[in-house]
Structures are given as structure tokens and as C-alpha cells.
Design an enzyme around this catalytic site. Structure first.
Site: not given
Ligand SMILES: *Cc1c(COP(=O)(O)O)cnc(C)c1O
Length: 411
Positions: A50, A199, A225, A228, A234
Site C-alpha cells: 500500500y 488523449d 493508456t 495499447k 494496463r
Molecule cells: C482506450 C482508450 C481509453 C480508455 O482506456 P481504458 O483503459 O479501457 O479505460 C481512453 N481514451 C481513448 C482515446 C482510448 O482509446
């Protein structure tokens, strides 16, 4: 090892999933294969700890090592994205969705106006969908792509910004196959005194590698994120100009989250070290080459693509001229070992559950070492399955053999 002995039920399920991932062509644009090292850190004893708070300012004892790990993740993120000295990083967001909501919580008040991409044109749920917390809490006004080119129309976006005077303008998408002109977005935001937020969840790896334009350093806030194109665990990252650092850190903890997942943060540090290498830059270049090659082959086979091509890691097939819906196409391809996801296309007349498109991405197959010539093979399999569904079992066998030549990282 001990899972195998003590929980054979779950062990067997994990093995089955590993085999599935090995045997298929993984074309979901948001997925990838992480390295053994990323997995090792993620599955480590760090999950026991923690560490509420931030490095060197924690609410619990025993964080002297975890502090060094989080510092390392931050330093490596700064290096991977070439962040200027006056930029700040928060590596604690549990994933992409909380990450975006945390930025809104930091910089907006409930009811504030935000401009973002229409979900049917490639925006994300957290960009103001009425069923998402973002859409319930803030007043989202959505821009879309041009009806003719299916590309962003910056003139229209500028006009809309002038009319609605948003507090924040968000660029960055979940299903947009073209390069984003971040400079233009920044000008639009500046002209109306709005906060600029990008984003880059999908294109994070391409931006870090320098194969896609970067919103850094001229944007106010950049989120991504890590699982990807960045090929990490994750998780989510928030990068921002120093002036927003305090508000953003507070919004993450204690605003929205409790204890950070230090195992994920350590794993992120591993991924960021991998990202900041010549090998990763080559990988990112190949991702784009593969996407362009796949786009060209599919068009040669008579498929329509949204915007007529791809500049990044993904393309969106428009199936309206093929007499098949997105759901049926997704299921059919899946039965042949080709894993994709259905997607809305701009101005879609069908519903999200069964839209008119299929989204396809090259990050995962490129991690297996596939190149342009393999993309034309993939295009011919996709064409065969969609035009003649009965060939699916045969294609599945061929793909199982084919993928054996391309061992995936981490499997
Ligand atoms: C994948 C994605 C997210 C969210 O990601 P999670 O980990 O699935 O919550 C937010 N914004 C964009 C543009 C994404 O492609």
C-alpha cells in the site's frame, strides 16, 4: 507453477487463453503483446504494497523501495516522451477511463462545457458519452469529421469553438485512422482561451517513437493508456504542464483513487525503458508501414475504408457496400482466427451494437514480427472470409500454421 498444482481450473483457463492468443491474428487496434519483463514486474510482490500518496509523501510506512520504483517510472516516462523540464507526470491512474475523469475533475467544474469528438466518428466513451460519467457531469459538445473526406475539418472545429466557448478542448480518438494536427488544435483552443487536452491512448507509442506528431510541449495536458501501442501493462499516464500538476495530482489521489498499483507502475517503468530504444522506434515505424500496406491491399480487394486509408496503426473498414453488418463480420472473422472489433463509421445509419464498420489495427501483429508482405496475406484472408463464409474453418487452420512462424512476445 503452483497455480498448476493448486488451482488447476484457473491454470488451465490461462493456458487456453495463451494458446488462443498464439493461434490467432490479433487485429484489435487497442491490443498488443507485452514482453516477458513487463509481465514479470506486473506479477511481482509489489502487488502487496500500500502506498497511498506520492513518492516521499506517503500515508503508510515501508515505502522506501516503492518510492524509488515510482520515481523510476516517472523519470523513464519523461525520457520516453522527451518531456521538457517544466512538465509533470502522474503514473498512478488505474487505467485510461479514470485517467480522463481525473483530468476533468482537476480542471473543470460540473456543468462546464467541453468540446470533444463525436463518439460515432471515433471519440471515446469518456469523451462525453451520455451513458458515461463524463457525459452526465459536464456539458460535452461534439465535433465530427467532414461528411466528404471523413477527416477532421479544423475550420468547422474552430467555428464551433468560437460559438460554444468551451472550457476545455479535447483531441485524441479511439477510432480515427488519420494523423492529428495538434498544432492546429492548440491554436483553436488558444483562440477561445480553452485548456488544450490530448488523449493519445491509441497512438501513445507512435508519438513517443516520433512517427506521429506530438502534442508535447504545446498542449496543457496529455493523457495516454499504457497498454495499447505503448506495449505496457494496463494503466494510464497523465502528463501536464507544471502549472496543472498540483490540481491533477490531487484529483488522482485522494480525489478519485486510493492506493496506487505499484506492480503496474513498476511494469510501466519496464515498458517505458523499452519504448525509449531504437528497436521500439523501428517497431513503431513498422506498425504504420503495416497499417498502410493492409489498407492498400484491402482497397485493392474492393473494400471501402473510412477516409480512404490510414496514417497510423489502424484502419476502419466500411462494410456498407458488402451486404454484411459489423457484428456478423466480426463474428465471422473471429471464427476464422482473425480477431477484430466492430465499429461505428461516421454518419452510420446502423446502431452501435451492430454498426457498419470493422476496426483493424496492426500493433499486435507487428509485435510478432509481421511485415508488409504478411499484410497482403491477411487482407486476402479477410476478403475470403467475408465474401465466402464457408472458408472460415480452412482459413483458421492456415492462420494457425502461419502464426507459428511469428512467436509473440510474452507467450
Ligand atoms: C482506450 C482508450 C481509453 C480508455 O482506456 P481504458 O483503459 O479501457 O479505460 C481512453 N481514451 C481513448 C482515446 C482510448 O482509446
Amino acid at each position: 507453477m503452483s497455480l498448476k498444482q493448486n488451482d488447476s481450473e484457473l491454470h488451465s483457463l490461462i493456458l487456453q487463453e495463451r494458446k488462443r492468443q498464439a493461434d490467432v491474428l490479433e487485429l484489435i487496434a487497442s491490443e498488443n503483446y507485452v514482453s516477458d519483463e513487463v509481465l514479470e514486474a506486473l506479477g511481482s510482490v509489489l502487488t502487496n504494497k500500500y502506498a497511498e500518496g506520492y513518492p516521499h509523501k506517503r500515508y503508510y510506512a515501508g515505502n522506501e523501495i516503492v518510492d524509488q520504483i515510482e520515481d523510476l517510472a516517472i523519470a523513464r516516462t519523461k525520457a520516453a516522451f522527451h518531456l521538457p523540464d517544466d512538465w509533470h507526470v502522474n503514473v498512478q491512474p488505474y487505467s485510461g477511463s479514470p485517467m480522463n475523469l481525473e483530468v476533468y475533475a482537476a480542471l473543470l467544474s460540473p456543468g462546464d462545457t467541453v468540446m470533444a469528438m463525436n463518439l460515432d466518428h471515433g471519440g471515446h466513451l469518456t469523451h462525453g458519452s451520455p451513458v458515461n460519467f463524463s457525459g452526465k457531469q459536464y456539458k460535452f459538445v461534439h465535433y465530427g469529421v467532414s461528411p466528404k473526406s471523413h477527416k477532421l475539418d479544423y475550420e468547422e472545429i474552430a467555428k464551433m469553438a468560437d460559438k460554444v466557448r468551451p472550457k476545455l478542448i479535447l483531441s485524441g480518438f479511439t477510432a480515427y485512422p488519420r494523423e492529428i494536427d495538434f498544432k492546429r488544435f492548440k491554436e483553436i483552443a488558444q483562440d477561445v482561451n480553452a485548456v488544450s487536452m490530448a488523449d493519445i491512448s491509441h497512438i501513445g507509442g507512435l508519438v513517443a517513437a516520433g512517427v506521429h506528431a506530438s502534442p508535447i510541449p504545446f498542449f496543457d495536458v496529455v493523457t495516454t493508456t499504457t497498454h495499447k501501442t505503448l506495449r505496457g501493462p494496463r494503466g494510464g499516464l497523465i502528463m501536464c504542464k507544471e502549472k496543472h500538476a498540483v490540481a491533477i495530482d490531487k484529483a488522482v489521489f485522494p480525489g478519485m483513487q486510493g492506493g496506487p498499483h505499484e506492480n503496474a507502475i513498476a511494469s510501466m517503468a519496464v515498458a517505458m525503458k523499452e519504448v525509449n530504444t531504437a528497436a521500439f522506434r523501428k517497431y513503431a515505424e513498422q506498425v504504420v508501414k503495416n497499417s498502410k500496406a493492409l489498407a492498400k491491399s484491402l482497397m485493392d480487394f474492393g473494400f471501402k475504408l473510412v477516409s480512404g486509408g490510414s496514417d497510423n496503426h489502424m484502419l476502419i473498414m466500411d462494410l456498407t457496400n458488402k451486404n454484411i453488418g459489423g457484428k456478423q463480420a466480426q463474428d465471422l472473422l473471429d471464427s476464422a482466427g482473425i480477431v477484430t472489433n466492430r465499429s461505428m463509421i461516421p454518419f452510420d445509419t446502423r446502431k452501435p451494437w451492430d454498426p457498419s464498420g470493422i476496426r483493424i489495427g496492426t500493433p499486435a501483429v507487428t509485435s510478432r514480427g509481421m511485415k508488409e508482405k504478411d499484410m497482403s496475406k491477411i487482407a486476402s484472408w479477410i476478403t475470403a472470409v467475408i465474401t465466402e463464409p464457408l472458408v472460415a474453418p480452412k482459413v483458421k487452420d492456415e492462420i494457425k500454421k502461419f502464426t507459428k512462424n511469428f512467436p509473440a512476445p510474452g507467450l
